[in-house]
Scaffold this motif. Structure first.
Motif: not given
Length: 185
Positions: A7-19
């Motif tokens: 879950x945390x990896x998806x959260x970081x990737x979404x944050x990085x993608x400014x989603x």
């Protein structure tokens, strides 16, 4: 079977993608669309959850493995599906909010897939969708003992898990009747 993507990896990737999309909501969106569209692709999903990001770059993160794993587990008959939610180490209020976001995402993905009319849905699918709509409004942690609330959360997650698998299986004929590809990707 718990998702191998954290879950945390998806959260970081979404944050990085400014989603602005919640990680659980993103996974719910994927699952809702997969229930109806056999041609729903990774690119389609990334366009939904990361509309301003470079799709090719976004696919290099946790999204491609999560997409493949989710599509595979839904298609298998073993009832192994699990929604992507924060782990038990996360406070209950945050887990309940994530479950609500997951259900909102599922309903969005299901509705935006655009292939099901109300007449085409069985009564049991309609009931699951209505129940998911109710769960999407979940909240108000703290009114019962921690053990009672934890048990209630576990039961809700199990209901969502089983309900989504039932919806997926019941819509197999509808997916099979779809044209080979509607995706623009």
């Amino acid at each position: 079977m718990h998702p191998t993507v954290a879950f945390a990896d998806v959260e970081r990737a979404l944050d990085t993608g400014t989603s602005a999309v919640h990680p659980a909501e993103a996974h719910g969106c994927l699952c809702g669309a997969l229930c109806l569209r056999p041609d729903y692709s990774l690119a389609d999903w990334l366009d939904e959850i990361l509309p301003d990001a470079d799709t090719a770059a976004a696919a290099d993160g946790p999204f491609a493995p999560l997409f493949a794993e989710t599509a595979g587990v839904l298609a298998r008959p073993g009832m192994e599906f699990e929604p992507l939610l924060p782990g038990d180490e996360t406070d209950l209020a945050s887990r309940v909010a994530a479950l609500a976001a997951w259900c909102q995402g599922f309903l969005y993905g299901f509705g935006s897939a655009g292939t099901a009319s109300q007449a085409a849905l069985s009564e049991s699918v309609g009931e699951v969708l209505a129940d998911l709509a109710q769960v999407s409004h979940a909240g108000a942690v703290g009114s019962e003992s921690p053990e009672v609330e934890e048990d209630a959360y576990v039961e809700l997650v199990e209901f969502v898990r089983a309900g989504v698998q039932i919806v997926y299986e019941e819509l197999a004929a509808l997916r099979a009747s779809q044209p080979a590809s509607r995706s623009g990707h």
